[in-house]
Design a protein around this motif. Sequence first.
Motif, mmCIF file in Angstrom:
data_model
loop_
_atom_site.group_PDB
_atom_site.id
_atom_site.type_symbol
_atom_site.label_atom_id
_atom_site.label_comp_id
_atom_site.label_asym_id
_atom_site.label_seq_id
_atom_site.Cartn_x
_atom_site.Cartn_y
_atom_site.Cartn_z
ATOM 1 N N ASN A 69 48.357 82.378 49.095
ATOM 2 C CA ASN A 69 48.334 81.685 47.812
ATOM 3 C C ASN A 69 49.438 82.205 46.894
ATOM 4 O OD1 ASN A 69 47.289 79.821 45.921
ATOM 5 N ND2 ASN A 69 46.225 81.494 44.874
ATOM 6 N N ALA A 70 49.601 83.518 46.826
ATOM 7 C CA ALA A 70 50.647 84.113 45.987
ATOM 8 C C ALA A 70 52.031 83.693 46.475
ATOM 9 C CB ALA A 70 50.518 85.635 45.987
ATOM 10 N N LEU A 71 52.229 83.685 47.798
ATOM 11 C CA LEU A 71 53.517 83.272 48.353
ATOM 12 C C LEU A 71 53.804 81.798 48.043
ATOM 13 C CD1 LEU A 71 53.219 85.074 51.806
ATOM 14 C CD2 LEU A 71 54.866 85.631 50.005
ATOM 15 N N LYS A 72 52.794 80.941 48.182
ATOM 16 C CA LYS A 72 52.983 79.506 47.929
ATOM 17 C C LYS A 72 53.293 79.226 46.471
ATOM 18 C CE LYS A 72 50.044 78.035 51.731
ATOM 19 N NZ LYS A 72 48.741 77.468 52.131
ATOM 20 N N VAL A 73 52.598 79.896 45.560
ATOM 21 C CA VAL A 73 52.847 79.700 44.125
ATOM 22 C C VAL A 73 54.281 80.104 43.796
ATOM 23 C CG1 VAL A 73 52.248 80.561 41.822
ATOM 24 C CG2 VAL A 73 50.442 79.887 43.411
ATOM 25 N N SER A 74 54.717 81.224 44.341
ATOM 26 C CA SER A 74 56.075 81.683 44.103
ATOM 27 C C SER A 74 57.087 80.722 44.715
ATOM 28 C CB SER A 74 56.257 83.083 44.685
ATOM 29 O OG SER A 74 57.565 83.534 44.467
ATOM 30 N N TYR A 75 56.804 80.204 45.903
ATOM 31 C CA TYR A 75 57.705 79.278 46.600
ATOM 32 C C TYR A 75 57.890 77.986 45.803
ATOM 33 C CZ TYR A 75 59.662 76.405 50.349
ATOM 34 O OH TYR A 75 60.467 75.579 51.096
ATOM 35 N N LYS A 97 58.846 93.819 52.353
ATOM 36 C CA LYS A 97 59.940 92.945 51.936
ATOM 37 C C LYS A 97 60.338 92.017 53.084
ATOM 38 C CE LYS A 97 64.472 93.052 49.744
ATOM 39 N NZ LYS A 97 65.482 93.904 49.104
ATOM 40 N N GLY A 98 60.384 92.566 54.286
ATOM 41 C CA GLY A 98 60.742 91.759 55.456
ATOM 42 C C GLY A 98 59.747 90.647 55.725
ATOM 43 N N GLU A 99 58.461 90.954 55.589
ATOM 44 C CA GLU A 99 57.427 89.928 55.808
ATOM 45 C C GLU A 99 57.545 88.810 54.779
ATOM 46 O OE1 GLU A 99 53.585 92.207 57.690
ATOM 47 O OE2 GLU A 99 54.133 92.727 55.638
ATOM 48 N N ILE A 100 57.825 89.169 53.540
ATOM 49 C CA ILE A 100 57.943 88.167 52.476
ATOM 50 C C ILE A 100 59.171 87.305 52.703
ATOM 51 C CG2 ILE A 100 58.364 87.862 49.994
ATOM 52 C CD1 ILE A 100 56.564 90.403 49.612
ATOM 53 N N LYS A 101 60.320 87.934 52.986
ATOM 54 C CA LYS A 101 61.548 87.170 53.213
ATOM 55 C C LYS A 101 61.407 86.255 54.424
ATOM 56 C CE LYS A 101 65.497 88.884 52.031
ATOM 57 N NZ LYS A 101 66.680 89.625 51.616
ATOM 58 N N LYS A 102 60.757 86.741 55.467
ATOM 59 C CA LYS A 102 60.538 85.926 56.667
ATOM 60 C C LYS A 102 59.648 84.743 56.351
ATOM 61 C CE LYS A 102 60.170 85.735 61.421
ATOM 62 N NZ LYS A 102 60.373 84.327 61.635
ATOM 63 N N TRP A 103 58.608 84.948 55.559
ATOM 64 C CA TRP A 103 57.713 83.847 55.202
ATOM 65 C C TRP A 103 58.484 82.773 54.435
ATOM 66 C CZ3 TRP A 103 56.135 81.195 50.956
ATOM 67 C CH2 TRP A 103 55.063 80.321 51.126
ATOM 68 N N PHE A 104 59.310 83.174 53.467
ATOM 69 C CA PHE A 104 60.098 82.206 52.705
ATOM 70 C C PHE A 104 61.061 81.459 53.623
ATOM 71 C CE2 PHE A 104 58.441 84.150 48.943
ATOM 72 C CZ PHE A 104 58.582 83.205 47.945
ATOM 73 N N SER A 105 61.728 82.180 54.505
ATOM 74 C CA SER A 105 62.679 81.566 55.431
ATOM 75 C C SER A 105 61.977 80.571 56.357
ATOM 76 C CB SER A 105 63.368 82.658 56.252
ATOM 77 O OG SER A 105 64.224 82.099 57.213
ATOM 78 N N TYR A 109 62.427 76.454 56.540
ATOM 79 C CA TYR A 109 62.755 75.831 57.821
ATOM 80 C C TYR A 109 61.739 74.751 58.177
ATOM 81 C CZ TYR A 109 63.314 75.346 62.874
ATOM 82 O OH TYR A 109 63.489 74.847 64.136
ATOM 83 N N ASN A 110 60.464 75.080 58.067
ATOM 84 C CA ASN A 110 59.409 74.113 58.398
ATOM 85 C C ASN A 110 59.434 72.916 57.467
ATOM 86 O OD1 ASN A 110 58.457 75.625 60.559
ATOM 87 N ND2 ASN A 110 57.060 76.802 59.270
ATOM 88 N N GLU A 111 59.754 73.145 56.199
ATOM 89 C CA GLU A 111 59.834 72.040 55.245
ATOM 90 C C GLU A 111 60.992 71.094 55.610
ATOM 91 O OE1 GLU A 111 60.883 72.194 50.756
ATOM 92 O OE2 GLU A 111 58.730 72.568 50.934
ATOM 93 N N ARG A 112 62.138 71.677 55.974
ATOM 94 C CA ARG A 112 63.298 70.847 56.396
ATOM 95 C C ARG A 112 62.943 70.037 57.638
ATOM 96 N NH1 ARG A 112 66.332 75.312 55.444
ATOM 97 N NH2 ARG A 112 66.469 75.796 57.666
#
Length: 117
Positions: A69-75, A97-105, A109-112
Amino acid sequence: PVTSPIALTVAGVQNQTQLQKTPAPPVQPRGDTKKAPAATSPQLAKHDSSQLNSDLYGMRSKKTKEQLNALKVSYLKNQFPHDSEIDRLIKFTGLTKGEIKKWFSDTRYNERRSEEH
């Protein structure tokens, strides 16, 4: 195919040949009534939620609903978070930090991919 055995060395772990060569500790006779002082076990180090939640071999860990939820709100605010936002997410979610950056990446990618199909 190669059929010879492969030796695996792990730091801090004795292999079988070392275990066999290590002499057994001396045994005290039973007549001795003195007891050795109890060994104090080291306290377990506190683990943050990402360490408790991750696999031992670095495989993907399942994120909690609160973390997602926190990641999605930030995204939704910014698909490319600044370091200050990543630091905030690290403190809030307990992820690295790596887990967060990977989730955003992965999310970008999935959205594209979903827009293309």
